[in-house]
Design an enzyme around this catalytic site. Structure first.
Site, short mmCIF file in Angstrom:
data_model
loop_
_atom_site.label_atom_id
_atom_site.label_comp_id
_atom_site.label_asym_id
_atom_site.label_seq_id
_atom_site.Cartn_x
_atom_site.Cartn_y
_atom_site.Cartn_z
CD GLU A 172 10.09 -13.17 35.84
OE1 GLU A 172 9.31 -12.98 34.88
OE2 GLU A 172 11.08 -13.92 35.76
CB CYS A 197 1.84 -12.65 35.60
SG CYS A 197 2.66 -14.21 35.92
CB THR A 217 5.50 -1.54 40.76
OG1 THR A 217 4.17 -1.13 41.05
CG2 THR A 217 6.31 -1.51 42.03
N GLY A 218 7.50 -2.00 38.30
CA GLY A 218 8.77 -2.51 37.79
C GLY A 218 9.66 -1.38 37.28
CB SER A 226 2.00 -3.48 38.07
OG SER A 226 2.65 -2.55 38.90
P1 NAD Z 1 2.23 -4.09 42.25
O1 NAD Z 1 3.27 -3.68 41.28
O2 NAD Z 1 1.19 -3.11 42.62
O3 NAD Z 1 2.88 -4.57 43.64
C1 NAD Z 1 3.82 -5.61 43.71
C2 NAD Z 1 4.69 -5.42 44.94
O4 NAD Z 1 5.48 -4.23 44.80
C3 NAD Z 1 3.93 -5.27 46.25
O5 NAD Z 1 4.62 -5.95 47.27
C4 NAD Z 1 3.97 -3.76 46.49
O6 NAD Z 1 3.84 -3.40 47.85
C5 NAD Z 1 5.35 -3.42 45.97
N1 NAD Z 1 5.55 -2.03 45.57
C6 NAD Z 1 4.61 -1.13 45.17
N2 NAD Z 1 5.21 0.05 44.84
C7 NAD Z 1 6.54 -0.14 45.01
C8 NAD Z 1 7.70 0.69 44.81
N3 NAD Z 1 7.59 1.94 44.37
N4 NAD Z 1 8.91 0.17 45.08
C9 NAD Z 1 9.04 -1.10 45.50
N5 NAD Z 1 8.00 -1.94 45.72
C10 NAD Z 1 6.77 -1.46 45.47
O7 NAD Z 1 1.58 -5.42 41.64
P2 NAD Z 1 0.34 -6.28 42.20
O8 NAD Z 1 -0.91 -5.50 41.98
O9 NAD Z 1 0.66 -6.77 43.57
O10 NAD Z 1 0.37 -7.55 41.23
C11 NAD Z 1 -0.31 -7.61 40.01
C12 NAD Z 1 0.65 -7.42 38.86
O11 NAD Z 1 1.76 -8.29 38.99
C13 NAD Z 1 0.03 -7.78 37.51
O12 NAD Z 1 0.45 -6.82 36.56
C14 NAD Z 1 0.64 -9.14 37.19
O13 NAD Z 1 0.68 -9.44 35.81
C15 NAD Z 1 2.00 -8.98 37.77
N6 NAD Z 1 2.63 -10.27 38.07
C16 NAD Z 1 3.69 -10.67 37.31
C17 NAD Z 1 4.27 -11.92 37.53
C18 NAD Z 1 5.38 -12.42 36.67
O14 NAD Z 1 6.04 -13.39 37.07
N7 NAD Z 1 5.62 -11.87 35.50
C19 NAD Z 1 3.79 -12.72 38.56
C20 NAD Z 1 2.72 -12.29 39.33
C21 NAD Z 1 2.15 -11.04 39.08
#
Ligand code: NAD
Length: 484
Positions: free
Chosen positions: A250, A284, A232-233, A229
């Site tokens: 991403e 995504c 988180t990014g 997300s």
């Molecule tokens: P998320 O950001 O909640 O989690 C993604 C990962 O990050 C997980 O492994 C999680 O444990 C880890 N994480 C969480 N907090 C963190 C922190 N503070 N530091 C480091 N790592 C941490 O996302 P999600 O709910 O798993 O996925 C859905 C989101 O991902 C949607 O917004 C979707 O659009 C996006 N997404 C983007 C792409 C792309 O290529 N652009 C691909 C797939 C999903």
């Protein structure tokens, strides 16, 4: 001859992989099957000692892996591909159970992981020579060190392979961190690599909320390759800044689909709506907003509604299902709250929202007809089977509406007039535009987001470069160097 299955790959026991070894733990978590809400298997939570040992082993392995010739790395990845071949069905079943992906798509994801292994093994990165006036330059790409591949839950195999394969081919060692919502297939995929790749080259750690932040702050990690997300990014960018780790981010999208008035409605409509609801809307680069030219609005809306009604919704292992459950309760509640918000504001909905009378996180595919531009369904990434549809009249207007988002991952434009489609596409501030197709990410071509949808790209022939630092050698003939 088909490659043999070995008895020591057990699809009911899951381990972290630390320095080439299977490692259990004192603490466990488990996922849920979103089709049934039943508990899945226990998975170990990596301890602080496991994490430290994994990073140190990856650092040690980097010394020789980075010096291993690319051809040799390629041979090992092809061996790895052959080793997973007998287990593609099992890996696909894990994907089906852990994220609720309908069985045919789950098996396709496993097959995709296999073909990505083969394709990535064929990637190469050559030095580039540039002739200067007074010297020759050689541009070479050096691997970075230990890469942490932090993955989301929606494509557990696809996301992991998209990151670790080019990372490994570049000469880095990689630690995969799957989402705790869907750790199973990634843990097994990395387990199968052991014995083929040297210890420490490819590891996997499952953890709770503290694991990601630990990896992104650890000085032993050189790069974070992240998909997830936007929120988180941003946190990752902040913590990576402390040690200037390289990052590829991403992130989320709020992708617009623009339908022009000259399209063949019957042909285009089913594909447009599949672009919104594929993988239960949890893509995504899936369509998150549909803009239809006003001249065909009622007919096109009816056609997408008809196509949506034709998609079978159900458990991931049931025959003919196109739309499985939403992956987890948190996401289900988010999608439901966006639906409730639309109802509260009196927006017209086609489809009943979360009414499916089954155990599991099922949600009937829903189109919200003409919500205002500032409504939640338009401004937020819903990431579920609910999508808004709005009419447009001029190109200028629809381009402005499509670009009116902090995100800029992708878009699609549907028109029989390629000049018009190209004109619109070029004015969209997004990383990828699909013309006359729903969005389909391919590792063969670079993929990345504009604005808050990310930093950097993945995939494409240059994928390996994104896992390297550039070094330039300046060659003068001995004795010719001048002081300027
Ligand atoms: P998320 O950001 O909640 O989690 C993604 C990962 O990050 C997980 O492994 C999680 O444990 C880890 N994480 C969480 N907090 C963190 C922190 N503070 N530091 C480091 N790592 C941490 O996302 P999600 O709910 O798993 O996925 C859905 C989101 O991902 C949607 O917004 C979707 O659009 C996006 N997404 C983007 C792409 C792309 O290529 N652009 C691909 C797939 C999903």
């Amino acid at each position: 001859m088909a490659p043999a299955r070995t008895t020591d790959v057990d699809f009911t026991q899951f381990y972290n992989i630390v320095n080439g070894e299977k490692r259990s733990s004192k603490e466990f978590l488990h996922g849920f099957n979103p089709s049934t809400q039943q508990d899945l298997w226990d998975v170990p939570i990596a301890s602080p000692e496991d994490i430290e040992e994994t990073i140190q082993a990856a650092k040690t392995a980097f010394k020789s892996w980075s010096k291993t010739a690319m051809d040799e790395r390629s041979v090992l990845l092809k061996k790895y591909a052959e080793a997973i071949k007998p287990y593609l069905g099992d890996l696909g079943d894990l994907v089906m159970k852990e994220i609720g992906k309908p069985v045919r798509f789950a098996h396709h994801e496993a097959q995709y992981a296999y073909s990505e292994l083969i394709k990535s093994a064929n990637l190469r990165l050559e030095d580039e020579t540039v002739q200067g006036e007074d010297r020759e330059y050689v541009l070479r790409y050096q691997p970075l060190g230990v890469v942490a591949a932090i993955c989301p839950w929606n494509y557990p195999l696809g996301q992991a392979t998209m990151k670790f394969l080019p990372g490994l081919m570049a000469g880095n060692t990689v630690i995969v961190k799957p989402s705790p919502f869907s750790p199973y297939s990634a843990l097994k995929l990395v387990e199968i690599a052991q014995g083929i790749l040297p210890p420490g080259v490819l590891s996997v750690l499952n953890g709770n909320d503290s694991l990601g932040p630990l990896l992104t702050t650890h000085p032993g990690i050189a790069k974070i390759s992240f998909a997830g997300s936007v929120a988180t990014g941003k946190k990752i960018a902040e913590s990576a800044a402390k040690t200037l780790k390289r990052v590829t981010l991403e992130l989320g999208g709020n992708d617009a689909t623009i339908v022009c008035k000259d399209v063949d409605i019957e042909k285009a409509a089913p594909q447009v709506i599949l672009g919104a609801f594929f993988n239960t809307g949890q893509v995504c680069a899936g369509t998150k907003r549909i803009y239809i030219h006003e001249d065909i609005y009622p007919q096109f809306l009816e056609a997408i509604a008809k196509a949506a009604r034709s998609f079978k919704v159900g458990a991931s292992d049931a025959e003919g299902v196109t739309i499985g459950p939403v992956q987890n309760e948190m996401q289900y509640n988010k999608v439901k709250s966006i639906f409730d918000d639309a109802k509260t504001h009196g927006y017209k909905t086609i489809g009943n929202g979360a009414v499916i009378d089954k155990k599991g996180f099922f949600f009937e595919p829903t189109i919200v007809d003409q919500p205002p531009a500032n409504s939640r369904i338009v401004t937020e990434e819903q990431f579920g089977p609910i999508v808004p549809s709005m009419p447009w009249s001029t190109e200028e207007e629809v381009i402005e509406l499509a670009n009116d988002s902090e995100m800029g991952l992708g878009a699609s434009v549907w028109s029989n007039d390629l000049e018009q489609a190209t004109r619109i596409a070029k004015q969209l501030d997004v990383g990828s535009v699909h013309i006359n197709s729903m969005e389909k990410v391919s590792i063969k071509i670079p993929f990345g987001g504009h604005k808050e949808s990310g930093i950097g790209v993945e995939g494409g022939p240059g994928a390996i470069k994104t896992y390297c630092d550039l070094q330039v050698l300046h060659y003068y003939k001995a004795g010719d160097a001048q002081v300027h």
